[in-house]
Design a protein around this motif. Structure first.
Motif, PDB file in Angstrom:
ATOM      1  N   UNK A   1       0.908  -1.174   0.162  1.00 50.42           N
ATOM      2  CA  UNK A   1       0.022  -0.102   0.031  1.00 50.42           C
ATOM      3  C   UNK A   1       0.723   1.284  -0.067  1.00 50.42           C
ATOM      4  N   UNK A   2       2.151   1.277   0.307  1.00 50.37           N
ATOM      5  CA  UNK A   2       2.965   2.297   0.389  1.00 50.37           C
ATOM      6  C   UNK A   2       4.477   1.713   0.189  1.00 50.37           C
ATOM      7  N   UNK A   3       4.816   1.906  -1.025  1.00 54.35           N
ATOM      8  CA  UNK A   3       6.064   1.252  -1.640  1.00 54.35           C
ATOM      9  C   UNK A   3       7.165   2.232  -1.225  1.00 54.35           C
ATOM     10  N   UNK A   4       7.096   3.484  -1.236  1.00 58.82           N
ATOM     11  CA  UNK A   4       7.906   4.395  -0.790  1.00 58.82           C
ATOM     12  C   UNK A   4       8.386   4.423   0.836  1.00 58.82           C
ATOM     13  N   UNK A   5       7.224   4.333   1.457  1.00 62.45           N
ATOM     14  CA  UNK A   5       7.588   3.889   2.927  1.00 62.45           C
ATOM     15  C   UNK A   5       8.378   2.797   3.465  1.00 62.45           C
ATOM     16  N   UNK A   6       7.747   1.644   2.436  1.00 63.87           N
ATOM     17  CA  UNK A   6       8.560   0.308   2.730  1.00 63.87           C
ATOM     18  C   UNK A   6       9.921   0.260   2.255  1.00 63.87           C
ATOM     19  N   UNK A   7      10.332   0.945   1.297  1.00 66.31           N
ATOM     20  CA  UNK A   7      11.709   1.240   0.813  1.00 66.31           C
ATOM     21  C   UNK A   7      12.397   1.994   1.933  1.00 66.31           C
ATOM     22  N   UNK A   8      11.804   3.037   2.406  1.00 62.09           N
ATOM     23  CA  UNK A   8      12.349   3.701   3.451  1.00 62.09           C
ATOM     24  C   UNK A   8      12.904   3.028   4.624  1.00 62.09           C
ATOM     25  N   UNK A   9      11.768   1.973   5.087  1.00 62.57           N
ATOM     26  CA  UNK A   9      12.468   0.973   5.973  1.00 62.57           C
ATOM     27  C   UNK A   9      13.037   0.284   5.706  1.00 62.57           C
ATOM     28  N   UNK A  10      13.152  -0.321   4.669  1.00 62.07           N
ATOM     29  CA  UNK A  10      14.290  -1.321   4.247  1.00 62.07           C
ATOM     30  C   UNK A  10      15.497  -0.777   4.189  1.00 62.07           C
ATOM     31  N   UNK A  11      15.751   0.466   3.504  1.00 61.77           N
ATOM     32  CA  UNK A  11      17.262   1.129   3.517  1.00 61.77           C
ATOM     33  C   UNK A  11      17.626   1.262   5.181  1.00 61.77           C
ATOM     34  N   UNK A  12      16.699   1.775   5.988  1.00 63.47           N
ATOM     35  CA  UNK A  12      17.150   2.131   7.396  1.00 63.47           C
ATOM     36  C   UNK A  12      17.403   0.831   8.145  1.00 63.47           C
ATOM     37  N   UNK A  13      16.643  -0.141   7.970  1.00 58.15           N
ATOM     38  CA  UNK A  13      16.725  -1.333   8.808  1.00 58.15           C
ATOM     39  C   UNK A  13      17.891  -2.048   8.127  1.00 58.15           C
ATOM     40  N   UNK A  14      18.313  -2.037   6.945  1.00 59.23           N
ATOM     41  CA  UNK A  14      19.405  -2.834   6.497  1.00 59.23           C
ATOM     42  C   UNK A  14      20.986  -2.225   6.441  1.00 59.23           C
TER      43      UNK A  14
END
Length: 446
Positions: A328-341
């Motif tokens: 539902x929110x690919x941009x937010x998911x990518x932001x989490x992925x970058x931070x998390x990784x």
């Protein structure tokens, strides 16, 4: 300072043929990304606005990292959901995407399953968001395993370079040296059997990943695919060397043929009936948390190699995280992925929880390398793990239907291991089944 890991669970492979339902025909994710798009502004805006994310993983070792993200981004809520382990999760993912309901924003994906999920267009390529620029922050082998065709479908998280956990007392009692090569491993097996009747190791009749790792390390490359066309061939020199070697050890009763992870198997490791465990780097946490009465008995060494002059290693296990198509929110998911990784607080939390990381910033950290493990007699075991990771040979591929392949391994290879037969005959029969299945699913497999 990074702390030593506590525990990490390796999932068992199971059948998930439903994933092939959308794998073939018409375009396909194997064409992947052709370039990188910088959408960092979109990501930043999404993080500032906030929202809700759902993350699928069967492991609990990421809970503290998720909590650290939420502390830094209070406007974002991340729900962690266990949708099933390994293939069960992938089946649930396929079902959710097909139904268009309850699709997670992100999911943990094992490296062996990545090609299948990418080909069936279930994952977002990170190059569409500019995250492919992060490639230098990860080990080469882990980045390669998160990629398929021209695309990269997530970011690596943890890896499993082969190492050897061995019972130091069993080796000393037998007068056996810690083996650096597979020839020396066989010699040590003979000494250990003569001394105590113990097996130097076991080979699991149902573990496709374990046999694949041994073949990888031995120079075999049975799976070679480009898009929907490829070959399955277990007759190469590297594969035959590995299968002949382990058939010989089992036939001479120097190695056991028993399923791993059972109570009986753990007891054998604990009482010295099994002298070694050749496995991925993640296993340090498993053995220390399970065989708590054996503190001080075990040490960690590099996995034996075939050629000391040109040593090569392989991976056993490992996974990354991907953004799911349909989020539902690919941009937010990518932001989490970058931070998390990549964020240090996240990586510290993951290492403390038992992950052997794919991130080079951790592997090069002097504190991480110097960490001493009381369970392993005060050994600075991370030095061994990092060296093992640096030695992983390239060129390995998984099938674009590896989840299915793993599920039928025990039907053909398993009996040959159990009955001390020809493992080579078993893998060739497995290969015949995989070629037939692939062609039935619309692939072009020779």
């Amino acid at each position: 300072m990074r702390t030593p890991p506590k525990g990490l669970t390796v999932p068992a492979a199971a059948c998930c043929a439903v994933l092939l339902a959308t794998a073939c025909g018409g375009g396909g994710a194997q064409d992947g990304e052709t370039g990188s798009t910088d959408r960092s502004a979109d990501i930043e805006a999404a993080l500032e606005e906030g929202g809700e994310l759902t993350l699928w993983t069967w492991s609990t070792k990421f809970d503290d990292a998720v909590a650290a993200f939420e502390e830094e981004h209070p406007q974002v809520s991340v729900e962690v959901v266990n949708a099933g382990q390994s293939a069960d999760q992938y089946t649930a993912l396929q079902n959710a995407i097909s139904a268009g309901e309850n699709v997670p924003d992100l999911a943990m994906v094992e490296y062996f399953a990545l090609p299948q999920l990418a080909l069936s267009e279930q994952l977002e390529p990170v190059g569409d968001w500019g995250l492919d620029s992060l490639e230098p922050e990860f080990t080469a082998s882990s980045w390669e395993q998160m990629s398929y065709g021209e695309g990269t479908y997530g970011l690596p998280n943890n890896t499993g370079p082969l190492v050897m956990i061995y019972n130091e007392q069993v080796f000393e009692d037998a007068g056996a040296e810690v083996p650096a090569t597979w020839d020396e491993f066989a010699e040590a097996a003979e000494l250990i059997q003569e001394d105590s009747g113990a097996h130097i190791a076991s080979i699991d009749p149902g573990d496709a990943g374990g046999v694949d790792s041994l073949i990888w390390q031995g120079g075999g490359r049975p799976f070679q695919f480009e898009g929907e066309s490829g070959t399955v061939d277990f007759t190469d020199e590297g594969t035959q060397r590995v299968t002949a070697y382990w058939s010989d050890l089992v036939e001479r009763d120097l190695a056991a043929s028993q399923p791993g992870w059972t109570d009986e198997w753990w007891r054998a490791l604990g009482d010295g009936s099994l002298a070694t465990w050749v496995t991925g780097a993640w296993a340090l946490g498993n053995i220390s948390n399970t065989l708590t009465d054996n503190a001080g008995d075990f040490r960690v060494a590099p996995a034996p190699v075939w050629d000391e002059a040109a040593p090569e290693n392989a991976e056993n296990g490992g996974s990354g995280f991907s953004v799911v198509r349909g989020s539902d929110d690919t941009a937010l998911a990518m932001g989490f992925l970058e931070w998390f990784s990549t964020n240090e607080a996240s990586l510290d939390a993951q290492v403390a929880a038992g992950s052997f990381p794919a991130q080079t910033s951790v592997l090069e950290d002097p504190d991480y390398l110097a960490a001493e493990y009381d369970y392993f007699g005060g050994q600075q075991a991370n030095e061994v793990l990092v060296a093992a990771s640096e030695g992983v040979a390239d060129g390995w591929q998984y099938l674009p239907y590896q989840v299915y392949a793993n599920s039928v391994f025990g039907d053909s290879v398993g009996p040959e291991i159990e009955e001390a037969g020809s493992i080579q005959d078993g893998v060739e029969a497995w290969g015949e089944e995989l070629r037939s299945y692939g062609n039935e699913q619309g692939f072009q497999v020779d």
